[in-house]
Design an enzyme around this catalytic site. Structure first.
Site, PDB file in Angstrom:
ATOM      1  N   CYS A   2     -21.525 -19.273  -8.102  1.00  0.00           N
ATOM      2  CA  CYS A   2     -21.914 -20.565  -8.667  1.00  0.00           C
ATOM      3  C   CYS A   2     -22.763 -20.326  -9.918  1.00  0.00           C
ATOM      4  CB  CYS A   2     -22.729 -21.335  -7.631  1.00  0.00           C
ATOM      5  SG  CYS A   2     -21.860 -21.535  -6.086  1.00  0.00           S
ATOM      6  N   ARG A  27     -17.489 -19.492 -15.281  1.00  0.00           N
ATOM      7  CA  ARG A  27     -17.553 -18.903 -13.931  1.00  0.00           C
ATOM      8  C   ARG A  27     -16.669 -19.674 -12.969  1.00  0.00           C
ATOM      9  NH1 ARG A  27     -22.618 -15.986 -13.211  1.00  0.00           N
ATOM     10  NH2 ARG A  27     -22.582 -16.451 -10.987  1.00  0.00           N
ATOM     11  N   TRP A  74     -18.958 -23.205  -6.830  1.00  0.00           N
ATOM     12  CA  TRP A  74     -17.648 -22.641  -6.497  1.00  0.00           C
ATOM     13  C   TRP A  74     -17.649 -22.615  -4.971  1.00  0.00           C
ATOM     14  CZ3 TRP A  74     -13.068 -21.205  -8.651  1.00  0.00           C
ATOM     15  CH2 TRP A  74     -12.224 -20.434  -7.865  1.00  0.00           C
ATOM     16  N   ASN A 100     -26.660 -19.947  -4.894  1.00  0.00           N
ATOM     17  CA  ASN A 100     -25.442 -19.204  -5.214  1.00  0.00           C
ATOM     18  C   ASN A 100     -25.332 -18.103  -4.174  1.00  0.00           C
ATOM     19  OD1 ASN A 100     -23.265 -17.891  -6.299  1.00  0.00           O
ATOM     20  ND2 ASN A 100     -24.447 -16.806  -7.853  1.00  0.00           N
ATOM     21  N   GLY A 101     -24.254 -18.091  -3.396  1.00  0.00           N
ATOM     22  CA  GLY A 101     -24.068 -17.028  -2.400  1.00  0.00           C
ATOM     23  C   GLY A 101     -23.622 -17.612  -1.071  1.00  0.00           C
ATOM     24  N   GLU A 487       2.228  -3.134  -6.656  1.00  0.00           N
ATOM     25  CA  GLU A 487       1.135  -3.841  -7.334  1.00  0.00           C
ATOM     26  C   GLU A 487       0.703  -3.090  -8.586  1.00  0.00           C
ATOM     27  OE1 GLU A 487       0.059  -6.661  -7.343  1.00  0.00           O
ATOM     28  OE2 GLU A 487      -1.854  -6.537  -8.355  1.00  0.00           O
ATOM     29  N   LYS A 491       0.775  -4.757 -12.362  1.00  0.00           N
ATOM     30  CA  LYS A 491      -0.406  -4.763 -13.241  1.00  0.00           C
ATOM     31  C   LYS A 491      -0.053  -4.184 -14.606  1.00  0.00           C
ATOM     32  CE  LYS A 491      -2.791  -7.131 -11.713  1.00  0.00           C
ATOM     33  NZ  LYS A 491      -2.000  -7.668 -10.708  1.00  0.00           N
ATOM     34  N   GLU A 494       2.393  -6.562 -16.620  1.00  0.00           N
ATOM     35  CA  GLU A 494       1.960  -7.894 -17.064  1.00  0.00           C
ATOM     36  C   GLU A 494       0.881  -7.852 -18.142  1.00  0.00           C
ATOM     37  OE1 GLU A 494       0.239 -10.524 -14.171  1.00  0.00           O
ATOM     38  OE2 GLU A 494      -0.524  -8.875 -12.982  1.00  0.00           O
ATOM     39  N   HIS A 510      18.797   7.451  -4.044  1.00  0.00           N
ATOM     40  CA  HIS A 510      19.937   6.526  -3.884  1.00  0.00           C
ATOM     41  C   HIS A 510      20.248   5.799  -5.181  1.00  0.00           C
ATOM     42  CE1 HIS A 510      19.966   7.327   0.393  1.00  0.00           C
ATOM     43  NE2 HIS A 510      18.661   7.172   0.397  1.00  0.00           N
ATOM     44  N   LYS A 609      -2.259 -18.328 -15.319  1.00  0.00           N
ATOM     45  CA  LYS A 609      -3.052 -17.905 -14.161  1.00  0.00           C
ATOM     46  C   LYS A 609      -2.511 -18.537 -12.879  1.00  0.00           C
ATOM     47  CE  LYS A 609      -6.197 -15.855 -11.848  1.00  0.00           C
ATOM     48  NZ  LYS A 609      -5.948 -14.413 -11.583  1.00  0.00           N
TER      49      LYS A 609
HETATM   50  C1  AGP Z   1      -0.930 -11.435 -10.604  1.00  0.00           C
HETATM   51  O1  AGP Z   1      -1.571 -10.502 -11.458  1.00  0.00           O
HETATM   52  C2  AGP Z   1      -0.212 -12.512 -11.369  1.00  0.00           C
HETATM   53  N1  AGP Z   1      -1.149 -13.255 -12.125  1.00  0.00           N
HETATM   54  C3  AGP Z   1       0.717 -13.345 -10.490  1.00  0.00           C
HETATM   55  O2  AGP Z   1       1.684 -12.465  -9.954  1.00  0.00           O
HETATM   56  C4  AGP Z   1       0.060 -14.099  -9.325  1.00  0.00           C
HETATM   57  O3  AGP Z   1      -0.321 -13.171  -8.324  1.00  0.00           O
HETATM   58  C5  AGP Z   1       1.117 -15.065  -8.732  1.00  0.00           C
HETATM   59  O4  AGP Z   1       1.464 -15.995  -9.728  1.00  0.00           O
HETATM   60  C6  AGP Z   1       0.615 -15.800  -7.489  1.00  0.00           C
HETATM   61  O5  AGP Z   1      -0.508 -16.569  -7.823  1.00  0.00           O
HETATM   62  P1  AGP Z   1      -1.352 -17.206  -6.621  1.00  0.00           P
HETATM   63  O6  AGP Z   1      -1.937 -16.046  -5.856  1.00  0.00           O
HETATM   64  O7  AGP Z   1      -2.391 -18.071  -7.268  1.00  0.00           O
HETATM   65  O8  AGP Z   1      -0.403 -17.997  -5.756  1.00  0.00           O
END
Ligand code: AGP
Length: 614
Positions: A2, A27, A74, A100-101, A487, A491, A494, A510, A609
């Site tokens: 927060c 934040r 938050w 906050n916490g 993962e 990373k 993207e 394969h 996001k």
């Molecule tokens: C992850 O780095 C990406 N930004 C994307 O794959 C994200 O994980 C995906 O869009 C799912 O988002 P969410 O967890 O908010 O559902």
């Protein structure tokens, strides 16, 4: 995560508080509020939603005074509503608190206070603090230090992580703050003092700040700042001069939110775990309401998510099957509902989503419920659409994640699922008690292990400089190393825009092995002991084709170095917990490659996001 601001001085407090909260908006928050001492009365203005709503409220109903506190929330306990917004007051309205916490033990405290006649207006853990101070204050003699003594006595009854700030009607010349883990910074001006959870809120007024340390109290009056420990013994804190500009300050001195959030992971993990492991090591997931008979009769878990959350679900699936001995399936949310899924009333659908607003995941979750399944939401946003539609809730408590590329949300999704799998194993009696004990000890140690992994940054950055111009790169792993490879690959793609692919190490021969030519970098995850030799033989396959192999292996693995070109050594943990630590160097690698290539790391091209369209 927060935002906190406090002011005591000669100027009108409200505009200072509102400006400070605006500077803390990055934040993330879901509600906001202020409290100002006006003509001997504490006046509170607060509202769910964006700061603009609070500003409108204070325009319609202004408040004037020279001492006040402000907060952006938050949510971790209690959905975002006007009542749950901070500040919170005691029964009399003469004491007001922002926080906050997390107060771990707020429920038993709240019950005791209610039994003693205290009336609560919100669902938050924070409000307990106001009533504890009220209770202590009433028992103390009328001295100038009565307020700070009452705060110390109240805080002594709580456990958890917090930065709290208190204003009392009968002490109009001061605000009192206490820090226990959550950040608290104090600034001094001419005839005024301020405090905040983060530097940006103080910058317009002063660059001379003091960082309050854990277990310390700050008492702010217009002329001075007094710092003590919680027994009242004076403490000295050096004054630091802040050289950051506002933008750098928002990122805590890091060049990007993503790097800040990668480094916040130990703290985020601690928040996720906090209050959910009791002293006997039993897991207590407050929002998971599934009754015992449901858990016993459960014949399938069906997990659905997108992107990074999907990779987290692949780890969770493994843990649930291993500890709860329930078949678990994972489906990409965008595929789930088009396959006519065999979901029934004895299925537990688990939707994982940081934002809780991803359209594909919401659609899949709704389809599972339509087919009669109970729905558990594992999410970061209290009151999100997914949270509101679920039967069971498991908040990951990562705090706001600003960078598009997820890091701390992923790690806390893993921690949440580890606790869920342990809980199911305990409740179904399907996991060996000694294994559960090992995992719980390992879970508690994870923040420290991740902190140790973050120390790899310099060597990983050097690797990033070496591979900054590669065209193609592979990640391979077996067992739990495979979803970590996925993962790590996502990373890299993207934020650095380098093409990479993750493969089950046993799958290379394969087909994809045809793409492995001399000099192609291959990252090999080698943490899973039960498939170690198999993974080494897959490494030898790619080495034989000239690949450059970088292994991510435990620091005490003495044999891996003879099979690969370089080893990134991570702290040893239980193999079932390895994904939480093994991903950290891959996050850092992706970040530094992207940085070497000069990309917009926090807002990568083409991405959002939260993908709220299908
Ligand atoms: C992850 O780095 C990406 N930004 C994307 O794959 C994200 O994980 C995906 O869009 C799912 O988002 P969410 O967890 O908010 O559902």
């Amino acid at each position: 995560m927060c935002g906190i601001i406090g002011y005591v001085g000669h100027r009108d407090a409200l505009p200072i508080l509102l400006d400070g909260l605006r500077r803390l908006e990055y934040r993330g928050y879901d509600s906001a509020g202020v409290a100002v001492l006006e003509d001997g009365q504490i006046v509170v203005r607060k509202a769910a939603g964006k700061l603009a709503r609070l500003a409108e409220l204070t325009q319609r109903a202004p408040v004037h005074g020279q001492v006040g506190i402000g907060h952006t929330r938050w949510a971790t306990h209690g959905v975002p509503t006007d009542e749950n917004a901070h500040p919170h007051t005691d029964c009399t309205g003469d004491i007001v608190v922002i926080h906050n916490g997390i107060i771990e033990n707020f429920l038993p405290l709240r019950e005791r206070l209610q039994d003693h006649g205290h009336h609560f207006r919100s669902d938050t853990d924070t409000e307990v603090i106001a009533h504890l101070i009220e209770e202590a204050y009433a028992r103390l003699p009328e001295t100038p230090e009565r307020m700070e003594t009452a705060v110390r006595q109240a805080i002594a009854q709580t456990t958890g992580a917090y930065a709290i700030v208190v204003l009392a009607r009968e002490h109009p010349d001061r605000i009192v703050a206490v820090r226990q883990i959550s950040p608290l910074i104090v600034g001094r001006g001419r005839g005024e003092t301020l405090l905040a959870s983060d530097v940006p809120a103080l910058l317009p007024h002063t660059r001379e700040v003091m960082i309050i340390e854990d277990g310390e109290m700050a008492i702010l009056t217009p002329e001075r700042v007094t710092i003590t420990d919680l027994s009242g013994t004076p403490r000295h804190r050096p004054v630091q001069h802040i050289t950051w500009d506002a933008e750098m300050a928002e990122k805590g001195g890091y060049p990007h939110f993503m790097l800040k959030e990668i480094h916040e992971q130990p703290r985020a993990l601690s928040d996720t775990i906090m209050g959910r492991l009791d002293v006997e090591g039993r897991v207590e997931l407050e929002g998971v309401q599934a009754p015992a008979e449901f858990v016993t009769a459960l014949d399938k878990v069906w997990m659905t998510a997108c992107g990074t959350a999907y990779h987290a679900a692949l780890v969770g699936r493994w843990l649930i099957e291993h500890l709860a001995r329930i078949p678990a399936e994972v489906d990409l949310a965008s595929e789930f509902r088009y396959r006519d899924p065999l979901v029934a009333g004895t299925t537990w659908a688990i939707a994982i989503s940081q934002s809780g607003e991803t359209a594909d995941t919401l659609a899949a979750a709704r389809e599972a419920r339509r087919r009669g399944s109970r729905l558990l939401a594992i999410t970061n946003v209290v009151g999100s659409t997914l949270a509101r539609e679920a039967d069971d809730l498991l908040y990951i408590r990562a705090g706001p994640e600003i960078a598009v590329a997820s890091s701390k949300a992923y790690l806390t999704m893993l921690a949440a699922q580890i606790m869920l799998a342990i809980d199911l194993g305990q409740r179904r009696g399907t996991a060996a008690p000694e294994l559960l004990t090992d995992l719980i000890h390992g879970l508690r140690a994870l923040p420290g292990k991740v902190q140790a992994a973050l120390a790899l940054e310099e060597s990983v950055a050097a690797l990033a400089r070496r591979y900054r111009d590669v065209e193609h790169l592979f990640f391979i792993g077996r067992g739990l190393d495979y979803p970590v490879a996925m993962e790590g690959s996502l990373k890299l793609k993207e934020i650095s825009y380098v093409h990479s692919e993750a493969l089950a190490a046993g799958e290379l021969k394969h087909g994809t092995l045809a793409l492995v030519t001399p000099g192609v970098p291959v990252f090999a995850l080698v943490t899973q002991g039960h498939v170690y030799e198999k993974t080494v033989s897959n490494i030898q396959e790619v080495k034989a084709r000239g690949a450059e192999v970088v292994a991510v292996a435990y620091e005490d693995d003495r044999s891996i170095s003879r099979h690969v070109d370089q080893v990134i050594r991570i702290p040893r943990v239980h193999d079932l917990l390895a994904p939480v630590v093994a991903i950290v160097p891959l996050q850092l690698f992706a970040y530094h490659v992207a940085r070497e290539r000069g990309h917009d790391i926090d807002q990568p091209r083409n991405l959002a996001k939260s993908v709220t369209v299908e």
